[in-house]
Design a protein around this motif. Structure first.
Motif, PDB file in Angstrom:
ATOM      1  N   SER A  60       0.690  -1.054   0.104  1.00 48.65           N
ATOM      2  CA  SER A  60      -0.140   0.116   0.037  1.00 48.65           C
ATOM      3  C   SER A  60       0.871   1.383  -0.164  1.00 48.65           C
ATOM      4  CB  SER A  60      -0.960   0.065   1.137  1.00 48.65           C
ATOM      5  OG  SER A  60      -1.555   1.138   1.358  1.00 48.65           O
ATOM      6  N   GLN A  61       0.620   2.137  -0.686  1.00 44.27           N
ATOM      7  CA  GLN A  61       1.168   3.564  -0.897  1.00 44.27           C
ATOM      8  C   GLN A  61       0.094   4.655  -0.743  1.00 44.27           C
ATOM      9  OE1 GLN A  61       3.593   3.829  -4.386  1.00 44.27           O
ATOM     10  NE2 GLN A  61       4.473   5.485  -3.978  1.00 44.27           N
ATOM     11  N   MET A  62       0.810   5.906   0.268  1.00 40.97           N
ATOM     12  CA  MET A  62       0.150   6.903   0.394  1.00 40.97           C
ATOM     13  C   MET A  62       0.657   8.118   0.298  1.00 40.97           C
ATOM     14  SD  MET A  62      -1.752   7.407   4.238  1.00 40.97           S
ATOM     15  CE  MET A  62      -3.069   7.989   3.335  1.00 40.97           C
ATOM     16  N   ASP A  63       0.148   9.262  -0.072  1.00 40.71           N
ATOM     17  CA  ASP A  63       0.647  10.489  -0.350  1.00 40.71           C
ATOM     18  C   ASP A  63       0.732  11.296   1.158  1.00 40.71           C
ATOM     19  OD1 ASP A  63       1.391  13.053  -0.873  1.00 40.71           O
ATOM     20  OD2 ASP A  63       0.348  13.510  -2.359  1.00 40.71           O
ATOM     21  N   LEU A  64       1.794  11.551   1.742  1.00 40.67           N
ATOM     22  CA  LEU A  64       1.900  11.929   3.134  1.00 40.67           C
ATOM     23  C   LEU A  64       1.443  13.357   3.124  1.00 40.67           C
ATOM     24  CD1 LEU A  64       5.051  10.348   4.327  1.00 40.67           C
ATOM     25  CD2 LEU A  64       2.759   9.621   4.918  1.00 40.67           C
ATOM     26  N   ASN A  65       1.276  13.961   1.959  1.00 41.96           N
ATOM     27  CA  ASN A  65       0.602  15.495   2.145  1.00 41.96           C
ATOM     28  C   ASN A  65      -0.817  15.585   2.495  1.00 41.96           C
ATOM     29  OD1 ASN A  65       2.614  17.192   0.951  1.00 41.96           O
ATOM     30  ND2 ASN A  65       2.571  15.893  -0.838  1.00 41.96           N
ATOM     31  N   HIS A  66      -1.437  14.295   2.467  1.00 45.41           N
ATOM     32  CA  HIS A  66      -2.809  14.224   3.051  1.00 45.41           C
ATOM     33  C   HIS A  66      -2.887  14.114   4.590  1.00 45.41           C
ATOM     34  CE1 HIS A  66      -4.683  13.591  -0.720  1.00 45.41           C
ATOM     35  NE2 HIS A  66      -3.973  12.438  -0.938  1.00 45.41           N
ATOM     36  N   CYS A  67      -1.592  13.836   5.010  1.00 41.44           N
ATOM     37  CA  CYS A  67      -1.456  13.420   6.479  1.00 41.44           C
ATOM     38  C   CYS A  67      -0.639  14.614   7.479  1.00 41.44           C
ATOM     39  CB  CYS A  67      -0.726  12.170   6.767  1.00 41.44           C
ATOM     40  SG  CYS A  67      -1.284  10.780   5.583  1.00 41.44           S
ATOM     41  N   TYR A  68       0.175  15.587   6.908  1.00 38.51           N
ATOM     42  CA  TYR A  68       1.163  16.188   7.583  1.00 38.51           C
ATOM     43  C   TYR A  68       1.156  17.631   6.844  1.00 38.51           C
ATOM     44  CZ  TYR A  68       2.497  12.016   9.974  1.00 38.51           C
ATOM     45  OH  TYR A  68       2.383  11.055  10.654  1.00 38.51           O
ATOM     46  N   ALA A  69       1.510  18.633   7.772  1.00 38.89           N
ATOM     47  CA  ALA A  69       1.762  20.045   7.186  1.00 38.89           C
ATOM     48  C   ALA A  69       3.067  20.326   7.864  1.00 38.89           C
ATOM     49  CB  ALA A  69       0.961  20.886   7.841  1.00 38.89           C
ATOM     50  N   ASN A  70       3.745  21.380   7.199  1.00 34.39           N
ATOM     51  CA  ASN A  70       4.964  22.067   7.939  1.00 34.39           C
ATOM     52  C   ASN A  70       4.616  23.588   8.569  1.00 34.39           C
ATOM     53  OD1 ASN A  70       7.410  23.389   8.484  1.00 34.39           O
ATOM     54  ND2 ASN A  70       7.828  23.729   6.304  1.00 34.39           N
ATOM     55  N   GLN A  71       4.701  23.080   9.950  1.00 33.27           N
ATOM     56  CA  GLN A  71       4.356  24.331  10.749  1.00 33.27           C
ATOM     57  C   GLN A  71       5.799  24.953  11.363  1.00 33.27           C
ATOM     58  OE1 GLN A  71       1.161  25.673  11.393  1.00 33.27           O
ATOM     59  NE2 GLN A  71       2.363  27.324  12.089  1.00 33.27           N
TER      60      GLN A  71
END
Length: 141
Positions: A60-71
């Motif tokens: 399984s692969q997932m785009d981590l842009n859906h999960c994390y932000a740069n704060q």
């Protein structure tokens, strides 16, 4: 009283069969998913158990842009956080995501930061998932 005890025993047996066949989903690092790697374009891929009789594991692969932000140079869990627009050189160390992230937009100053993905990414029957967004099936390596 004896009938009540028998009913409880049958209920326990039933629950043991139903629950016993399906281990908890767990996070990628909970000895559920293995071979966790950084994929292309800020995605992670892993080999995760599928709780179906026809497959043992699914890539399984997932785009981590859906999960994390740069704060401000820190990776933090946020739905559709799009950290990849201001972070680069990302790597996975087990379940820890490490990146170089810009401290503030347009500053050109970067800091190395990391976050344990176990707090956000889950295995949902072989599919990586965060904030109810499912990953996709990839090729086994």
């Amino acid at each position: 009283m004896k009938m009540f005890t028998q009913i409880l025993a049958l209920l326990a047996l039933f629950l043991g069969v139903v629950v016993g066949d399906f281990p908890p989903y767990g996070s990628p690092g909970d000895l559920q998913c293995t071979d966790i790697q950084m994929g292309d374009d800020h995605s992670v891929k892993a080999k995760c158990p599928v709780y179906q009789p026809d497959k043992l594991y699914l890539c399984s692969q997932m785009d981590l842009n859906h999960c994390y932000a740069n704060q401000d140079g820190r990776l933090e869990a946020r739905e559709n956080g799009n950290f990849g627009s201001s972070c680069n050189n990302c790597r996975m160390y087990g379940t820890v995501l490490q990146c170089n992230c810009e401290i503030s937009p347009g500053s050109g100053s970067f800091v190395t930061t990391s976050v344990d993905t176990n707090d956000v990414i889950l295995n949902q029957n072989g599919n990586l998932n965060c904030f109810l967004q499912l990953g996709w099936e990839c090729q086994m390596w």
